[in-house]
Write a protein that holds these residues in place. Sequence first.
Motif, PDB file in Angstrom:
ATOM      1  N   MET A   1       0.849  -1.074  -0.313  1.00  0.00           N
ATOM      2  CA  MET A   1      -0.433   0.184  -0.187  1.00  0.00           C
ATOM      3  C   MET A   1       0.787   1.072   0.023  1.00  0.00           C
ATOM      4  O   MET A   1       1.321   0.974   0.777  1.00  0.00           O
ATOM      5  CB  MET A   1      -0.983  -0.126   1.071  1.00  0.00           C
ATOM      6  CG  MET A   1      -1.786   0.751   1.543  1.00  0.00           C
ATOM      7  SD  MET A   1      -3.193   0.619   3.015  1.00  0.00           S
ATOM      8  CE  MET A   1      -1.961   1.077   3.875  1.00  0.00           C
ATOM      9  N   ILE A   2       0.880   1.960  -1.056  1.00  0.00           N
ATOM     10  CA  ILE A   2       1.245   3.242  -0.807  1.00  0.00           C
ATOM     11  C   ILE A   2       0.804   4.497  -0.124  1.00  0.00           C
ATOM     12  O   ILE A   2      -0.453   4.757   0.199  1.00  0.00           O
ATOM     13  CB  ILE A   2       1.688   3.576  -3.160  1.00  0.00           C
ATOM     14  CG1 ILE A   2       2.036   2.860  -3.615  1.00  0.00           C
ATOM     15  CG2 ILE A   2       2.320   5.174  -2.450  1.00  0.00           C
ATOM     16  CD1 ILE A   2       3.280   2.249  -3.303  1.00  0.00           C
ATOM     17  N   LYS A   3       1.774   4.610   0.597  1.00  0.00           N
ATOM     18  CA  LYS A   3       1.026   5.573   1.941  1.00  0.00           C
ATOM     19  C   LYS A   3       2.643   6.623   2.069  1.00  0.00           C
ATOM     20  O   LYS A   3       3.366   6.480   2.394  1.00  0.00           O
ATOM     21  CB  LYS A   3       0.677   5.161   2.943  1.00  0.00           C
ATOM     22  CG  LYS A   3       0.295   6.073   4.543  1.00  0.00           C
ATOM     23  CD  LYS A   3      -0.422   5.197   5.640  1.00  0.00           C
ATOM     24  CE  LYS A   3      -0.586   6.740   6.446  1.00  0.00           C
ATOM     25  NZ  LYS A   3      -0.628   5.936   7.633  1.00  0.00           N
ATOM     26  N   GLN A   4       2.236   8.949   2.085  1.00  0.00           N
ATOM     27  CA  GLN A   4       3.393   9.171   1.567  1.00  0.00           C
ATOM     28  C   GLN A   4       3.737   9.686   3.331  1.00  0.00           C
ATOM     29  O   GLN A   4       2.558   9.030   4.099  1.00  0.00           O
ATOM     30  CB  GLN A   4       2.968  10.577   1.142  1.00  0.00           C
ATOM     31  CG  GLN A   4       2.651  10.195  -0.332  1.00  0.00           C
ATOM     32  CD  GLN A   4       4.253   9.700  -1.342  1.00  0.00           C
ATOM     33  OE1 GLN A   4       5.022  11.020  -0.789  1.00  0.00           O
ATOM     34  NE2 GLN A   4       3.711   9.526  -2.521  1.00  0.00           N
TER      35      GLN A   4
ATOM     36  N   ALA B   1       3.003  -0.302   4.581  1.00  0.00           N
ATOM     37  CA  ALA B   1       2.233   0.433   5.501  1.00  0.00           C
ATOM     38  C   ALA B   1       1.174  -0.314   6.270  1.00  0.00           C
ATOM     39  O   ALA B   1       0.824  -0.671   5.759  1.00  0.00           O
ATOM     40  CB  ALA B   1       1.536   1.499   4.694  1.00  0.00           C
ATOM     41  N   GLY B   2       1.219   0.103   7.864  1.00  0.00           N
ATOM     42  CA  GLY B   2       0.492  -0.575   8.026  1.00  0.00           C
ATOM     43  C   GLY B   2       0.729  -2.344   9.019  1.00  0.00           C
ATOM     44  O   GLY B   2       0.289  -2.155  10.046  1.00  0.00           O
TER      45      GLY B   2
ATOM     46  N   THR C   1       4.863   3.202   9.031  1.00  0.00           N
ATOM     47  CA  THR C   1       3.717   4.292   9.120  1.00  0.00           C
ATOM     48  C   THR C   1       3.942   4.914   7.464  1.00  0.00           C
ATOM     49  O   THR C   1       2.978   5.696   6.656  1.00  0.00           O
ATOM     50  CB  THR C   1       4.233   5.350   9.757  1.00  0.00           C
ATOM     51  OG1 THR C   1       5.105   5.680  10.103  1.00  0.00           O
ATOM     52  CG2 THR C   1       3.278   4.636  11.441  1.00  0.00           C
ATOM     53  N   ALA C   2       4.539   4.886   6.266  1.00  0.00           N
ATOM     54  CA  ALA C   2       5.132   5.188   5.311  1.00  0.00           C
ATOM     55  C   ALA C   2       5.615   4.680   4.665  1.00  0.00           C
ATOM     56  O   ALA C   2       7.115   3.833   4.417  1.00  0.00           O
ATOM     57  CB  ALA C   2       5.510   6.844   5.168  1.00  0.00           C
TER      58      ALA C   2
END
Length: 212
Positions: free
Chosen positions: A1-4, A75-76, A91-92
């Motif tokens: 999952m992409i998360k900035q 992420a996660g 977290t990212a």
Amino acid sequence: MIKQSVLKPENAAFRETVPAGEYFLKVVKAGESVRILDLEGNQAADTLFYNAHNPTERYSAVDTIREQGNVYLTAGSKLMSSENNVMLEITADTCGRHDTLGGACAAESNTTRYALEKKCMHACRDSWLVAVTEHEELGMSKRDITHNINFFMNVPVTADGGLTFADGISDAGKYVELEARMDVLVMISNCPQLNNPCNGWNPTPIEVLVWS
Ligand SMILES: [Zn+2]
């Protein structure tokens, strides 16, 4: 999952570039965030985590996979210890997937996977052994080098359950960021591997940033 990430590099309390083939060792305190940045792309950062106060408690791939019900990290993902405590949480993540099944490269695996004359080539396991040898105060030895995470490495599981070392999905500037849930000793080998595509056949530097 992409998360900035919302964290800004200019606010980092610590920044260090780690050349390919070198190790990185640092305690990240509970509540701090650590980012591993793939500077030039398609690099593998082979990483071990330990409870900074008791290194017999360490990152456990098995417990992490079981608790999250997925073999890939992103992420996660909560990284579990051998005592089933949460050590860190991702977290990212701007890469999207990280491997914890393939293991780290070693003189022995270079020999069996590639060729006998590859035995003397530098490998991640050697970098970790140098790290624990150069830091006697840690009280760690060869027996403490266990299963690891290969950040940025792409090891897809095939339909019939096989593992493949595939070309990387990371790129220059992609990063993974983790928040520590306990005081954690971070031990990275920036992979020097030249025999498989995990580094795009060209090992390159990474940067490590820490926010207090
Ligand atoms: Zn390696």
